[in-house]
Structures are given as structure tokens and as C-alpha cells.
Design an enzyme around this catalytic site. Structure first.
Site, mmCIF file in Angstrom:
data_model
loop_
_atom_site.group_PDB
_atom_site.id
_atom_site.type_symbol
_atom_site.label_atom_id
_atom_site.label_comp_id
_atom_site.label_asym_id
_atom_site.label_seq_id
_atom_site.Cartn_x
_atom_site.Cartn_y
_atom_site.Cartn_z
ATOM 1 N N TRP A 117 170.215 29.111 144.006
ATOM 2 C CA TRP A 117 171.459 28.479 143.578
ATOM 3 C C TRP A 117 172.526 29.088 144.470
ATOM 4 C CZ3 TRP A 117 176.183 29.900 141.336
ATOM 5 C CH2 TRP A 117 176.907 28.857 140.740
ATOM 6 N N ASN A 176 167.573 37.604 143.916
ATOM 7 C CA ASN A 176 168.505 37.104 142.896
ATOM 8 C C ASN A 176 169.656 38.088 142.805
ATOM 9 O OD1 ASN A 176 166.641 35.158 142.334
ATOM 10 N ND2 ASN A 176 166.210 35.838 140.231
ATOM 11 N N GLY A 177 170.855 37.597 142.500
ATOM 12 C CA GLY A 177 172.002 38.500 142.362
ATOM 13 C C GLY A 177 172.829 38.507 143.634
ATOM 14 N N GLU A 215 184.349 22.168 123.037
ATOM 15 C CA GLU A 215 182.932 21.972 123.362
ATOM 16 C C GLU A 215 182.664 20.510 123.734
ATOM 17 O OE1 GLU A 215 180.615 23.783 124.156
ATOM 18 O OE2 GLU A 215 178.793 22.626 123.847
ATOM 19 N N LYS A 252 181.120 19.360 127.281
ATOM 20 C CA LYS A 252 179.884 18.560 127.395
ATOM 21 C C LYS A 252 180.138 17.339 128.268
ATOM 22 C CE LYS A 252 177.339 20.704 126.504
ATOM 23 N NZ LYS A 252 177.466 22.021 125.989
ATOM 24 N N GLU A 273 180.531 18.430 132.037
ATOM 25 C CA GLU A 273 179.341 18.891 132.759
ATOM 26 C C GLU A 273 178.263 17.813 132.873
ATOM 27 O OE1 GLU A 273 177.706 22.505 131.141
ATOM 28 O OE2 GLU A 273 177.786 21.783 129.095
ATOM 29 N N HIS A 308 203.115 20.085 123.203
ATOM 30 C CA HIS A 308 203.691 21.201 123.976
ATOM 31 C C HIS A 308 203.372 21.067 125.462
ATOM 32 C CE1 HIS A 308 205.106 23.259 120.418
ATOM 33 N NE2 HIS A 308 203.932 22.963 119.842
ATOM 34 N N LYS A 329 171.361 27.150 134.508
ATOM 35 C CA LYS A 329 171.101 27.435 133.094
ATOM 36 C C LYS A 329 171.389 28.889 132.765
ATOM 37 C CE LYS A 329 169.724 26.199 129.044
ATOM 38 N NZ LYS A 329 170.758 25.468 128.290
HETATM 39 O O1 M6R Z 1 173.224 31.764 128.697
HETATM 40 P P1 M6R Z 1 174.567 31.801 128.085
HETATM 41 O O2 M6R Z 1 174.630 31.251 126.729
HETATM 42 O O3 M6R Z 1 175.186 33.188 128.162
HETATM 43 O O4 M6R Z 1 175.451 30.874 129.022
HETATM 44 C C1 M6R Z 1 176.825 30.760 128.889
HETATM 45 C C2 M6R Z 1 177.330 29.548 129.642
HETATM 46 O O5 M6R Z 1 176.999 29.636 130.991
HETATM 47 C C3 M6R Z 1 176.742 28.239 129.086
HETATM 48 O O6 M6R Z 1 177.046 28.079 127.740
HETATM 49 C C4 M6R Z 1 177.308 27.052 129.872
HETATM 50 O O7 M6R Z 1 178.650 26.882 129.589
HETATM 51 C C5 M6R Z 1 176.511 25.785 129.569
HETATM 52 N N1 M6R Z 1 176.413 25.021 130.760
HETATM 53 C C6 M6R Z 1 177.151 24.940 128.547
HETATM 54 O O8 M6R Z 1 176.516 23.732 128.359
#
Ligand code: M6R
Length: 628
Positions: free
Chosen positions: A74, A100-101, A501, A505, A508, A524, A623
Site C-alpha cells: 500500500w 511493512n511500516g 459515520e 461510509k 469511502e 453556524h 483495512k
Molecule cells: O482497525 P481500526 O478499527 O483501528 O481502524 C480504524 C479506521 O482506520 C477504520 O475505522 C476506517 O475508518 C474504516 N475505513 C472505516 O470504514
């Protein structure tokens, strides 16, 4: 985000590596590659885009090798191109590295290596590692010593898989505050940054400690600290069934996971609320944990005593993204039932700031992956300061689960779609249970109130099913609004985070710009963007903020916005004001977030579907966000 895999044994490495990488696809990536050792030479195959591109390359060149490493990248340093894809090698094709990292000091190291005459062919920080370890191997002629010298030079948090064509039957794995698991097979061993990739082959795993090197051959795994001290520990033997990436009859994992929410609630309730006449089953059994063979396994439960809970002065929630929204609702729930002040922070905002927690604070980290770098850093800091720390996750095998003594493990399994849905619902439920638990322990609610709350929680799965049954109407609405380029989501009180939220959604999944606001905030500033082209979604559930939310919706309507409501069945008022109404069953405001988010999840899904977007793996997203 990036994924590391490795294999050594009798089978053809390339096909094992690909099947391991397939298990990691859900984490999000934009290129993939493998390096195998064949006939004393390194063979590296990599391709930008989906894993299928790498598979095509492998079909053409079909390596016979039985040792190799692989990666899904990524992009962080450099665009997602073939050249920047991992593995990276040194100039002589002696070593190959997957990573990774982030190597924070890669610029400095790169300058040093360039001054020594090394040539770079990618934009990545990873290539520095390949040149540096090869350089030290040239000096020492001992790969383990070279790796040990390497780790003294690297800054940042990272995991590495390294092979050297001179040491053909060995993988060197390095974990530095990241995540790496070795899967132990019969005359074969596996490596992966997420244990699910090795669990398809074996139920015996070794999770690398925080600063540890593993030297892996088909028959042995030797573990060393960065200082060279060798250690041994028995493997973790998992009893749970292996993770299968299966969509069933669904077109998308996202749709399947939205539909699984009632069963996630049922299973988590069965675990933590088996009997409404008894306390929430959070207390940890008195045993020291462990799996019987001496190795620590994360056990769920809360070990705070009643007096420690009574003395709590604050709760601090730390999380990112959707988990942060769950935490925001958690604040309202805990404050309502216990009277304890709750603060919620985006974990990345803690970096470089003073975290104001103490020995009378319960700090709660919420994360579906349990690997989010910012959340891990923030909870580690809270623990260092001396706060009680609690993790909420669905991954008992995650880094988060390993570092917190108090743990709520939600029963939703692994979420495959990048956009969080069922894990959010599970996190929300955890906050309801935690609030009731804390309130009972502190005597803030009486037995009758506690029973009533628990009874209502038990009704929620069936009520969610009733919302899911509205799917055809929600789909129709989504198609109608799918040409919007901008949308605004509003809610108040318990449903202000629901609005956030809902907007997240939609963004994204469909890439339509959307913003969420506390409905009272519209006037405001945000109201300036409203006109007939910007639909407004309002969550309006009867309760203390109902009338006020309707008034805010009026203000939007007066600006000619198209109006969509999430409202309860039988509410005639909303019909006068809104163009479209998405219905949920009648519900108390306090519990409504467990229902109101579902129409918004489905709405976003069907908008994205109508627009032909990559629903399960939206562009640019991962993810598991393992970089800061
Ligand atoms: O693995 P986590 O729950 O710590 O991840 C946090 C966010 O990266 C995650 O919730 C992200 O916002 C998702 N894409 C939301 O759908």
C-alpha cells in the site's frame, strides 16, 4: 495495508505465497510481488495493481522454487508502480526484502549509501534496507550478524522478511513494534504479517515479540533479541476454526457483513450477557491466562476490582475512523449511565501531545484490526503513564489484544470489506455493555434499571433484522440520489456520531463528498453550502433532541435542499418535511444508534453499487492502517 508472507518447505513457494497473499488482500494494497530462490539465484516477480496481475506473471514464468517471500504493498513512499512494488533487492541480486511500516531515517541512510556508491532504482524507503543488509553481509559474511547490524541502524516501526541467495533455505524475519507470525508446519514453515494467512496451513503459530528476529528454515525457527540473545517459547495452538474468505451468495463482502450485524449482536450478547438477571460477564477468571504451555495468549475480560472501578474519575477513549465514531457514542452512553466524564480523542491527535490520563482513568482503545499504529501508540502511552487500559476489538490475535490486560473481544470475526460495518456495531454494543457493567459496579443504577437495559439490548438483533428488511426501499432511494456530488449528514445527541459515520461510509464507498455535522451546528457555517443540489440526510429519532433536530431540518429545507430522513415507523411529522424517509422500528433514543446506522450503511452501499465502485476495496484505503 502492506502484507508480508513467506514460505519454506517441500511445496512450490510461489503458489503458497499467492494463497497467503490472497488472505491479506482484504487489508488493501495497490501492488504485489514475490521473490524466490531458484538454482542459487533470486527471482523477483512483481506487478502494480491487483494480485491477479502477479498471478499472470507467475503463470508465464512458473518458478519451481520452494523458498520465497511475498508482499502486498500500500503505497507510502513512491507511487504504486511495478518498480516500487516489493520485494526490493540490492544491486547484485543477493538479498530481497519485503517490508511493512516506515523507515523514518531512510533519507539519511540513502545519502550514506549513495556516497558509498550504491545505486537506487525505486522511490521506496525499503530499498535502503536491501542495500544496507547486503552491505553488512559483505562485511560479515554472516547473514544473522548482518541483520543484527541492520536493525541498529533503522528508525521507525517496521516488520521485514529477508532472503539471501547464499543462504538458500532460510528466511530472516524482523519485527520491530509491528506484527509478524510464523506458522509451524510439518517440514515446512510459513511467515505472515497477519496470522490468518498462515492459519490456512497450520494451527500452530509463533507471534514475534516487539523487537525480535526469527531465523526460519523448513524445520527450525530460532528467535533472537536485537542484542543477539537467543530465546525459545512454545507455539500458540489455536482451537478456533480457520478463517475462510468466502462471500457466500453475496456479490460483495460489505453487503454480507451489513446483513451479519444481527448475528454479531446475538453472539456477543450470548458471550457477555448470558443472563439478564446476572452482571455483565466481563470479570476475568482468576487464572493467569496463557494457553497451558507457558506462552501468553490474550484472554478477554476485565481485571479491575470493584474498588478500582468505584474510584475511577475519568474514561478516555482513543480510536480512529469508524472506531472513533463508536467511541463518541460510547461517551454519551457511559456518561448517561455512570456519570463518569468521558473524553474521546482521535488517536493520531495524541502524537506529540500530553495525554492527560492517570491512575484513576480507564483508557479504552477501540480498533477492529487491533493493529492501527496511532491507536497502539496512544494506548501504549496511556499504559506507560499508569492509567488502566482496556482494548475493544474483534481480533484476539492482534497487537492491541496482546498489550492490554483488559480486553473485550467482540464476536464478529474478521471483517473483510475495507469499510467497517459489523465491527462498528460490535464496538457500539461493547460500549453499552461496558456502561452497564461500570454502572452496576459503581452502584449507579439499580437492579431493575439494569434488567430493563439488558432486556432492551436483547431485543436489538430482531429490531436490526426489521431494518434490514427495508433494503429494497433503501436501495431505491440510494439509486435516486446517486448522482449527487455533495451530501450533508446531520444528527444530534446519540445520533450526531451516527451522522458522522453515515457521511464517512458514503465518502469511502462512493467517493461522493459528504460531511457530517451536529444538526445544531448547521446554521453556524455549513448551511452556506446548501442548495437544491446538496441532499441532506437527517437522523431524527423521538427523544430529547427530536424537535430541535426537526427544526434544524426545516432550516435546511428552507435552502431548497432535498431531504432524506432516518426516522421511526409511524412518525407522521417527518413525512411533511422530508422527501424520502428510511424507516427503523420505534426505539428509545438511547439505543437508537444500534439501528439508525444500518439504513445509512445500506444507502452508501447501494449508491456505490449504482456508481460501479470497488465496494469492498475502495481506492486509496486499507483495512489495517499500520502506518502513522
Ligand atoms: O482497525 P481500526 O478499527 O483501528 O481502524 C480504524 C479506521 O482506520 C477504520 O475505522 C476506517 O475508518 C474504516 N475505513 C472505516 O470504514
Amino acid at each position: 495495508m502492506c502484507g508480508i508472507v513467506g514460505y519454506l518447505g517441500p511445496s512450490k513457494a510461489a503458489s503458497v505465497l499467492v494463497s497467503e497473499l490472497k488472505c491479506l488482500e482484504y487489508r488493501g494494497y495497490d501492488s504485489a510481488g514475490v521473490a524466490v530462490i531458484e538454482g542459487g539465484r533470486l527471482k523477483v516477480l512483481k506487478a502494480a495493481g491487483k494480485l491477479a496481475n502477479l498471478e499472470n506473471l507467475l503463470k508465464e514464468r512458473a518458478p519451481e522454487a520452494t523458498v520465497g517471500i511475498g508482499h502486498t504493498r500500500w503505497a507510502t513512499h513512491g507511487a504504486p508502480t511495478d518498480l516500487n512494488a516489493h520485494p526490493h533487492t540490492d544491486e547484485n541480486g543477493m538479498v530481497a526484502v519485503v517490508h511493512n511500516g516506515i523507515i523514518e531515517n531512510f533519507g539519511e541512510l540513502k545519502d550514506e549509501l549513495i556516497a558509498k556508491g550504491y545505486k537506487f532504482s525505486s522511490d521506496t524507503d525499503t530499498e535502503v534496507v536491501a542495500h544496507l543488509v547486503s552491505h553488512y553481509y559483505g562485511e560479515t559474511k554472516d547473514m544473522l550478524k548482518a541483520v543484527m547490524k541492520l536493525v541498529t541502524r533503522l528508525k521507525g516501526i517496521y516488520a521485514l522478511g529477508i532472503v539471501n541467495r547464499d543462504v538458500a533455505n532460510t528466511i530472516y524475519a524482523v519485527n520491530h513494534h509491528y506484527s509478524l507470525t510464523v506458522g509451524l508446519g510439518n517440514h515446512e514453515n510459513f511467515l505472515a504479517s497477519d496470522s490468518i494467512a498462515v492459519r490456512q496451513y497450520t494451527n500452530q503459530t509463533l507471534r514475534l515479540d516487539q523487537s525480535e528476529i526469527a531465523v526460519i528454515t523448513p524445520d527450525t525457527v530460532k528467535l533472537y533479541s536485537f542484542e543477539g540473545k537467543e530465546s525459545t517459547r512454545p507455539p500458540i495452538v489455536s482451537e478456533s476454526t480457520r478463517f475462510v474468505v468466502d462471500k457466500g451468495d453475496y456479490k460483495h463482502f460489505l453487503h454480507k457483513e451489513i446483513d451479519e450485524q444481527p448475528s454479531v449482536l446475538r453472539q456477543t450478547l450470548a458471550k457477555y450477557l448470558p443472563d439478564i438477571n446476572k452482571p455483565i460477564a466481563f470479570h476475568k477468571p482468576k487464572s493467569k491466562g496463557g494457553n497451558g504451555n507457558g506462552h501468553h495468549v490474550a484472554t478477554h475480560g476485565i481485571e479491575l476490582t470493584n474498588s478500582q472501578i468505584r474510584e475511577l474519575e475519568r474514561v478516555q477513549v482513543l480510536a480512529c475512523g469508524t472506531a472513533y465514531h463508536a467511541g463518541m457514542i460510547g461517551k454519551y452512553i457511559i456518561e448517561e449511565l455512570t456519570g463518569i466524564p468521558v473524553d474521546v480523542e482521535i488517536a493520531s491527535e495524541i502524537r506529540g501531545r500530553k495525554l492527560l490520563v492517570n491512575q484513576r482513568t480507564l483508557t479504552v482503545a477501540v480498533s477492529q484490526s487491533g493493529e492501527t499504529a496511532d491507536t497502539l501508540a496512544a494506548i501504549t502511552e496511556a499504559k506507560r503513564i499508569g492509567s488502566y487500559v482496556l482494548g475493544i476489538t474483534n481480533r484476539p490475535d492482534s497487537h492491541l489484544a496482546q498489550i492490554v490486560p483488559n480486553l473485550i473481544v467482540t464476536e464478529c470475526g474478521i471483517e473483510v470489506s475495507v469499510a467497517a460495518t459489523k465491527t462498528y456495531i460490535a464496538q457500539l454494543l461493547s460500549f453499552y455493555l461496558l456502561a452497564i457493567f461500570l454502572a452496576e459496579e459503581r452502584g449507579a443504577i439499580d437492579a431493575e434499571k439494569s434488567r430493563t437495559l439488558k432486556k432492551t439490548l436483547n431485543l436489538m438483533p430482531a429490531l436490526q433484522e426489521a431494518v434490514l428488511a427495508q433494503e429494497p426501499l433503501i436501495q431505491e432511494a440510494a439509486i435516486n440520489y446517486s448522482s449527487a456530488v455533495d451530501m450533508v449528514f446531520v444528527g444530534r445527541g446519540f445520533n450526531y456520531p451516527t451522522a458522522l459515520e453515515g457521511a464517512l461510509k458514503l465518502k469511502e464507498l462512493s467517493y461522493i463528498h459528504a460531511s457530517g455535522y451536529a444538526a445544531g451546528e448547521l446554521k453556524h457555517g455549513p448551511i452556506a453550502v446548501l442548495d437544491e443540489k446538496v441532499p441532506v440526510v437527517a437522523v431524527v429519532v423521538p427523544g430529547v433532541v427530536y424537535e430541535k433536530t426537526l427544526s434544524n431540518a426545516q432550516e435546511a429545507k428552507a435552502r431548497h435542499a432535498k431531504m432524506i430522513a432516518v426516522a421511526v415507523e409511524g412518525d407522521k411529522e417527518v413525512e411533511k418535511l422530508f422527501d424520502t424517509v428510511l424507516r427503523i422500528p420505534p426505539i428509545e433514543e438511547f439505543f437508537s444508534p444500534l439501528l439508525t446506522v444500518i439504513p445509512l450503511q445500506l444507502f452508501s452501499y447501494f449508491v456505490a453499487e449504482a456508481l460501479g465502485k470497488d465496494v469492498d476495496q475502495p481506492r486509496n484505503l486499507a483495512k489495517s492502517v499500520t502506518v502513522e
